[in-house]
Design a protein around this motif. Sequence first.
Motif, PDB file in Angstrom:
ATOM      1  N   LEU A  29       0.815  -1.423   0.431  1.00 55.61           N
ATOM      2  CA  LEU A  29      -0.051   0.284   0.201  1.00 55.61           C
ATOM      3  C   LEU A  29       0.692   1.404  -0.243  1.00 55.61           C
ATOM      4  N   ALA A  30       1.421   0.843   0.838  1.00 56.22           N
ATOM      5  CA  ALA A  30       2.900   2.330   0.373  1.00 56.22           C
ATOM      6  C   ALA A  30       3.282   3.055   0.056  1.00 56.22           C
ATOM      7  N   GLN A  31       3.744   1.818  -1.039  1.00 56.94           N
ATOM      8  CA  GLN A  31       3.923   2.505  -2.954  1.00 56.94           C
ATOM      9  C   GLN A  31       3.477   2.536  -4.020  1.00 56.94           C
ATOM     10  N   ALA A  32       2.215   2.334  -3.675  1.00 49.55           N
ATOM     11  CA  ALA A  32       0.498   2.799  -4.335  1.00 49.55           C
ATOM     12  C   ALA A  32       0.199   3.992  -4.863  1.00 49.55           C
ATOM     13  N   GLY A  33       1.080   4.749  -4.070  1.00 49.47           N
ATOM     14  CA  GLY A  33       0.117   5.852  -5.155  1.00 49.47           C
ATOM     15  C   GLY A  33       0.675   6.313  -5.751  1.00 49.47           C
ATOM     16  N   GLY A  34      -0.173   6.454  -6.444  1.00 44.95           N
ATOM     17  CA  GLY A  34       0.014   6.773  -8.414  1.00 44.95           C
ATOM     18  C   GLY A  34       0.004   6.285  -9.241  1.00 44.95           C
ATOM     19  N   ARG A  35      -0.415   4.274  -8.821  1.00 44.71           N
ATOM     20  CA  ARG A  35      -0.970   3.761  -9.177  1.00 44.71           C
ATOM     21  C   ARG A  35      -2.120   3.399  -9.911  1.00 44.71           C
ATOM     22  N   VAL A  36      -2.447   2.422 -10.983  1.00 43.28           N
ATOM     23  CA  VAL A  36      -3.237   2.555 -11.081  1.00 43.28           C
ATOM     24  C   VAL A  36      -4.148   0.499 -11.126  1.00 43.28           C
ATOM     25  N   LEU A  37      -5.057   0.850 -10.566  1.00 45.48           N
ATOM     26  CA  LEU A  37      -5.529  -0.485  -9.970  1.00 45.48           C
ATOM     27  C   LEU A  37      -5.727  -1.334 -10.987  1.00 45.48           C
ATOM     28  N   ALA A  38      -5.344  -2.186 -11.071  1.00 43.25           N
ATOM     29  CA  ALA A  38      -6.015  -3.629 -12.161  1.00 43.25           C
ATOM     30  C   ALA A  38      -7.578  -4.197 -11.807  1.00 43.25           C
ATOM     31  N   MET A  39      -7.804  -4.084 -10.694  1.00 44.19           N
ATOM     32  CA  MET A  39      -9.373  -4.620  -9.968  1.00 44.19           C
ATOM     33  C   MET A  39     -10.081  -4.197  -9.453  1.00 44.19           C
ATOM     34  N   PRO A  40     -10.764  -3.622  -9.228  1.00 42.24           N
ATOM     35  CA  PRO A  40     -11.683  -3.014  -8.727  1.00 42.24           C
ATOM     36  C   PRO A  40     -11.745  -3.712  -7.032  1.00 42.24           C
ATOM     37  N   ILE A  41     -11.792  -2.551  -5.859  1.00 47.54           N
ATOM     38  CA  ILE A  41     -12.164  -3.054  -4.642  1.00 47.54           C
ATOM     39  C   ILE A  41     -13.317  -3.385  -4.042  1.00 47.54           C
ATOM     40  N   ALA A  42     -13.443  -4.349  -3.520  1.00 51.65           N
ATOM     41  CA  ALA A  42     -14.836  -3.890  -3.011  1.00 51.65           C
ATOM     42  C   ALA A  42     -14.341  -4.056  -1.052  1.00 51.65           C
ATOM     43  N   ALA A  43     -15.074  -3.628  -0.662  1.00 51.07           N
ATOM     44  CA  ALA A  43     -14.585  -4.096   1.252  1.00 51.07           C
ATOM     45  C   ALA A  43     -14.988  -4.853   1.721  1.00 51.07           C
ATOM     46  N   ALA A  44     -13.761  -5.172   2.894  1.00 44.61           N
ATOM     47  CA  ALA A  44     -14.294  -6.794   3.011  1.00 44.61           C
ATOM     48  C   ALA A  44     -14.940  -7.123   4.378  1.00 44.61           C
ATOM     49  N   ARG A  45     -15.108  -5.513   4.894  1.00 44.25           N
ATOM     50  CA  ARG A  45     -15.240  -5.449   6.336  1.00 44.25           C
ATOM     51  C   ARG A  45     -16.413  -3.815   6.197  1.00 44.25           C
ATOM     52  N   ASP A  46     -16.912  -3.428   7.196  1.00 44.76           N
ATOM     53  CA  ASP A  46     -17.461  -2.322   7.547  1.00 44.76           C
ATOM     54  C   ASP A  46     -16.949  -1.182   7.970  1.00 44.76           C
ATOM     55  N   VAL A  47     -16.841   0.084   7.207  1.00 44.56           N
ATOM     56  CA  VAL A  47     -15.521   0.992   7.656  1.00 44.56           C
ATOM     57  C   VAL A  47     -17.126   2.453   8.293  1.00 44.56           C
ATOM     58  N   PRO A  48     -17.342   2.132   9.740  1.00 46.16           N
ATOM     59  CA  PRO A  48     -16.181   2.028  10.502  1.00 46.16           C
ATOM     60  C   PRO A  48     -16.809   0.814  11.015  1.00 46.16           C
ATOM     61  N   PRO A  49     -15.954   0.430  11.889  1.00 43.43           N
ATOM     62  CA  PRO A  49     -16.196  -1.596  12.318  1.00 43.43           C
ATOM     63  C   PRO A  49     -17.191  -1.460  13.385  1.00 43.43           C
ATOM     64  N   PHE A  50     -17.152  -0.776  13.583  1.00 37.55           N
ATOM     65  CA  PHE A  50     -17.587  -0.265  15.100  1.00 37.55           C
ATOM     66  C   PHE A  50     -18.651   1.043  14.939  1.00 37.55           C
ATOM     67  N   SER A  51     -20.382   1.176  15.732  1.00 37.51           N
ATOM     68  CA  SER A  51     -20.435   2.382  15.786  1.00 37.51           C
ATOM     69  C   SER A  51     -19.761   3.359  17.265  1.00 37.51           C
ATOM     70  N   ARG A  52     -19.384   4.859  16.741  1.00 36.42           N
ATOM     71  CA  ARG A  52     -18.362   5.182  17.542  1.00 36.42           C
ATOM     72  C   ARG A  52     -18.292   6.627  17.814  1.00 36.42           C
ATOM     73  N   SER A  53     -18.056   7.256  18.890  1.00 35.96           N
ATOM     74  CA  SER A  53     -18.246   8.782  19.389  1.00 35.96           C
ATOM     75  C   SER A  53     -17.678   9.910  18.735  1.00 35.96           C
TER      76      SER A  53
END
Length: 418
Positions: A29-53
């Motif tokens: 990930l740290a090297q990925a700035g400016g690069r082009v995604l080869a595949m779509p990215i789907a969320a594997a989890r909720d963001v945020p993962p729990f309800s937050r204040s």
Amino acid sequence: MLLVQDIDQTRQLLRQHVRPLAGQEIIELAQAGGRVLAMPIAAARDVPPFSRSQVDGLAVRAADTFGASENLPALLTYIGEVSMGQASSLQLGPQQCIYVPTGGEIPAGADAMVMIEYVEDFGDGLRQVTHAVSPGAAITYRADDVAAGAEILPAGKRLTPADLGTLAALGISRVAVCPRPRIAILSTGDELVDVSGTAGPGQIYDVNRYTLAASVLAQGGEPVFYGIVPDELADLQETLALAIHDCDLVLVSGGSSVGTRDHVQTAINSLGQPGVIQHGVAVKPGKPTMIAVCDNKLVIGLPGHPVAAWFMFEWLVRPVISWLQGARPPRMLTVSAVTSSRIPSNHGREEFVPVRLLSADGGLDIGGPEDGTSPLVAEPVFTKSGLITLLSRSDGYIRIPRDCEGLPERSKVTVYLF
Ligand code: AMP
Ligand code: MG
């Protein structure tokens, strides 16, 4: 003699000859700035993962605060606090409250947060709440940002800093990206010397190598420099053949006009079919631009004039590098402005005119508000196309259409920002 085309026609021609590069790379990930995604990215989890204040304060049942005020505070029993970074086992009952720091997990049973500013503590195990809150107040609920399963970034997306943050929020540490296109850069001309040397009488420093390489890098390509090639047919053929073999796109600057020492067209045509397919773009500066295809590789002959070469890179090469990466050409950043003076133009070619942006009171101000009350003023900076320093001194440029006699003073224009 080949037909001179305008910028749009030339881009369409280029589009027909670009295939996105095959394959993909898995990178950190740290090297990925400016690069082009080869595949779509789907969320594997909720963001945020729990309800937050969203605040430092008390988790409450909103109904327990209804009607609360400075004069008539709600009295709630304090039953403990939620620690950052830990799940809470506390359960909030009626007339109770729990301290939660900003970003902490909302305990079960709570449906609102009261900011600590509205809380009084008299040390008796009770808290006085002086402000009523409604259900959901100051809570970011689980999956508010992204729900698990949703596609968040499409294939072909060039990753911005915000995208890297999004991927990190999803717990994604490595991504599949398109390969970086290798872009050959050749400078041609008997008069050219690299900046590492010393320009003698009649010689000048190679500018295009540096502007083009930096532009290639900014576009996510890998510049591969093939040196300064003298204006000799055999040298050009030899170096071009290497570049065509090893790179995904070849940029050769200079030698693309019709002078006696301009051998680029002949060299290209000797190296593969169909050779040069367009010679000339109806634009100023930039006319002696050449589009060629040798054995399925694109070769673009850019004008030697550094300013012309730069403009042609912006409008013709940048999109090609994007297409090679399976990405869409980048959006050009523009602002609206009015011209400070008349700008003549009668070339029968579209013209790019570098401008400085001034605020109405004359000070340089390209970051100011664009609310129409103090319009930006675009002041043309005229030059002969060889002077690259001009671009460094300009903030952007305007486009004057090919069949326009020029622009009167105070014309409304779109300024493309550098
Ligand atoms: P050409 O396209 O070769 O006729 O060159 C047009 C003008 O651009 C001439 O004045 C060249 O000296 C100049 N020029 C060509 N290549 C470069 C370069 N790489 N850096 C700076 N100036 C260049
Ligand atoms: Mg030359």
